[in-house]
Design an enzyme around this catalytic site. Structure first.
Site, PDB file in Angstrom:
ATOM      1  N   SER A  17      -2.158  -7.697   1.635  1.00  0.00           N
ATOM      2  CA  SER A  17      -3.230  -6.919   1.010  1.00  0.00           C
ATOM      3  C   SER A  17      -4.592  -7.118   1.663  1.00  0.00           C
ATOM      4  CB  SER A  17      -3.319  -7.261  -0.473  1.00  0.00           C
ATOM      5  OG  SER A  17      -3.511  -8.645  -0.648  1.00  0.00           O
ATOM      6  N   HIS A  41       1.580  -2.923  -2.032  1.00  0.00           N
ATOM      7  CA  HIS A  41       0.731  -1.997  -1.264  1.00  0.00           C
ATOM      8  C   HIS A  41       1.552  -1.033  -0.414  1.00  0.00           C
ATOM      9  CE1 HIS A  41      -3.345  -3.401  -2.089  1.00  0.00           C
ATOM     10  NE2 HIS A  41      -2.774  -4.577  -2.292  1.00  0.00           N
ATOM     11  N   LYS A  47      -1.497   0.877  -7.894  1.00  0.00           N
ATOM     12  CA  LYS A  47      -2.196   1.184  -6.641  1.00  0.00           C
ATOM     13  C   LYS A  47      -1.912   2.641  -6.262  1.00  0.00           C
ATOM     14  CE  LYS A  47      -2.008  -3.718  -5.612  1.00  0.00           C
ATOM     15  NZ  LYS A  47      -3.274  -4.092  -6.237  1.00  0.00           N
TER      16      LYS A  47
HETATM   17  C1  LIG Z   1       0.333  -7.880  -2.619  1.00  0.00           C
HETATM   18  C2  LIG Z   1       0.018  -7.695  -4.070  1.00  0.00           C
HETATM   19  N1  LIG Z   1       0.966  -7.978  -4.966  1.00  0.00           N
HETATM   20  C3  LIG Z   1       0.740  -7.821  -6.290  1.00  0.00           C
HETATM   21  C4  LIG Z   1      -0.474  -7.376  -6.765  1.00  0.00           C
HETATM   22  C5  LIG Z   1      -0.691  -7.236  -8.229  1.00  0.00           C
HETATM   23  O1  LIG Z   1      -0.570  -5.907  -8.624  1.00  0.00           O
HETATM   24  P1  LIG Z   1      -1.280  -5.382  -9.947  1.00  0.00           P
HETATM   25  O2  LIG Z   1      -2.666  -4.993  -9.587  1.00  0.00           O
HETATM   26  O3  LIG Z   1      -0.427  -4.241 -10.385  1.00  0.00           O
HETATM   27  O4  LIG Z   1      -1.268  -6.507 -10.934  1.00  0.00           O
HETATM   28  C6  LIG Z   1      -1.481  -7.068  -5.863  1.00  0.00           C
HETATM   29  C7  LIG Z   1      -2.811  -6.584  -6.363  1.00  0.00           C
HETATM   30  O5  LIG Z   1      -3.846  -7.050  -5.993  1.00  0.00           O
HETATM   31  C8  LIG Z   1      -1.243  -7.227  -4.479  1.00  0.00           C
HETATM   32  O6  LIG Z   1      -2.190  -6.959  -3.581  1.00  0.00           O
END
Ligand SMILES: Cc1ncc(COP(=O)(O)O)c(C=O)c1O
Length: 394
Positions: A182, A210, A241
């Site tokens: 991310s 992502h 997202k």
């Molecule tokens: C790689 C990754 N996994 C999981 C999440 C968590 O997702 P959510 O925003 O739906 O809690 C994020 C969000 O920042 C992320 O970047």
């Protein structure tokens, strides 16, 4: 008066202020879209994860409204007591078909999906082998599981292999990577890690938060992009997202999903999604299947913007998709760049330690399918002017 037992928190905040790392929350005063208003300032928005512009897509809005009229605004219960609506089951069926797995369980967030899954499938006698840049929710899940945590350098498959070779035979082991990282926008080493998992008998898990809606056919994610269907035991995705709404999910076998229904603590102990959320997510899958040109536009914009930044001389790291970091190094300078860009009409969030390693601070940009060429050109021109004034580029 009683002394404030939390006074050490103010001391920490003051230290952040002295280092130039203190962040005030920016307030969005309009819809989450490509050009919008934060803090009374009209900006080209390069900071959301709204890759496809679905936060404001008419089909999602309409389905959310319909569901609210039909079912009300809340579910009044956790899923395992009285909070599973037919809409939740339909969403899980639709996601399983989309991801080409037997079953899916939806969590309240991607964070809950990762943390709840890792912590419930592993226990204190097990081992997890994890990429050093995996998301915080994976790290927290690993800690909660009490399994032994072994971290390999980013995408270093040989290092992961050495860790696996050194483990006692018969240890239950989870090998885990993000599909898209991310903060850097690069892809996990999926094919090589799947081969390692097969060789060493590991459980293979990929967090595709992502990637879903972005990579693979119709946005099916990195498992589809790399064609490793059937080789990843646990796939996590988010609905927060590219899908534009809220939530996370785990895709895998029926028994994995049934197990998580019984053991994943965020699923068991937190109220289910409001009907509007579930309905809008179903509409988002319809959009992915029926309007793939939106994903194409995302990629056209990504290519345009990323090559523009490179031509200007910015260091965009190893990005392979719409997340493009502009790597600065020094935390305070990254924050100053972000602030100056904002004052000039471009919102690109500065990110420093501990979110990224110290010395690798950056401004992170994410283009969406809904940015116009003019907006992206304006953003590039602004990056050039501000970057030159701060001596980052020539
Ligand atoms: C790689 C990754 N996994 C999981 C999440 C968590 O997702 P959510 O925003 O739906 O809690 C994020 C969000 O920042 C992320 O970047």
């Amino acid at each position: 008066m009683r002394p404030d037992p939390l006074s050490y928190l103010s001391a920490e905040l003051n230290a952040l202020k002295e280092q130039g790392l203190y962040r005030r929350l920016r307030i969005l005063e309009d819809e989450q879209k490509a050009k919008t208003t934060f803090d009374h300032t009209s900006v080209v928005n390069l900071s959301s994860n709204n890759y496809l512009g679905l936060t404001t897509h008419p089909r999602l809005r309409e389905r959310a409204l319909e569901a609210t009229r039909k079912y009300g605004v809340g579910t009044g219960s956790v899923r395992t007591i009285a909070g599973t609506m037919d809409l939740h089951m339909e969403l899980e069926r639709r996601l399983a078909a989309f991801k080409q797995t037997e079953a899916v369980v939806v969590f309240q967030s991607g964070f809950a999906a990762n943390a709840g899954t890792v912590s419930s499938v592993l226990g204190r006698d097990d081992v997890v082998v994890s990429d050093e840049l995996n998301h915080a929710s994976i790290i927290d899940g690993c800690r909660l599981s009490r399994a032994e945590i072994k971290v390999f350098p980013h995408k270093d498959v040989d290092a992961a292999r050495k860790i696996l070779q050194a483990l006692p035979a018969g240890k239950r082991t989870l090998l885990i990577t993000d599909g898209v990282f991310s903060m850097d926008g690069d892809l996990g080493a999926l094919p090589a890690l799947c081969s390692l998992a097969e060789e060493f008998g590991c459980i293979m898990m990929v967090d595709d938060a992502h990637a879903s809606g972005v990579f693979g056919r119709n946005g099916r994610g990195t498992i589809d992009h790399f064609d490793v269907h059937g080789r990843v035991d646990i796939q996590v995705g988010t609905l927060s997202k590219a899908i534009g709404v809220l939530g996370g999910y785990v895709a895998g076998t029926r028994s994995l999903v049934e197990f998580l229904y019984h053991r994943a603590r965020p699923f068991l102990f937190s109220t289910s999604h409001p009907p509007a959320v579930a309905a809008a997510c179903i509409a988002a899958i319809d959009v992915l299947m029926e309007e793939p040109q939106i994903i194409e536009r995302l990629w056209e914009n990504t290519r345009f913007f990323q090559s523009g930044l490179k031509q200007l001389g910015f260091n965009t790291g190893a990005s392979e998709g719409p997340i493009t970091p502009v790597i600065i190094g020094d935390g305070a300078l990254a924050m100053t760049l972000s602030d100056r860009l904002f004052e000039s009409g471009v919102f690109a969030q500065g990110i420093a330690a501990p979110t990224v390693p110290a010395g690798k601070a950056r401004v992170r940009t994410i283009v969406t399918a809904t940015h116009t060429r003019e907006e992206l050109q304006f953003a590039l021109d602004t990056f050039a002017t501000v970057g030159q004034s701060l001596g980052i580029v020539q």
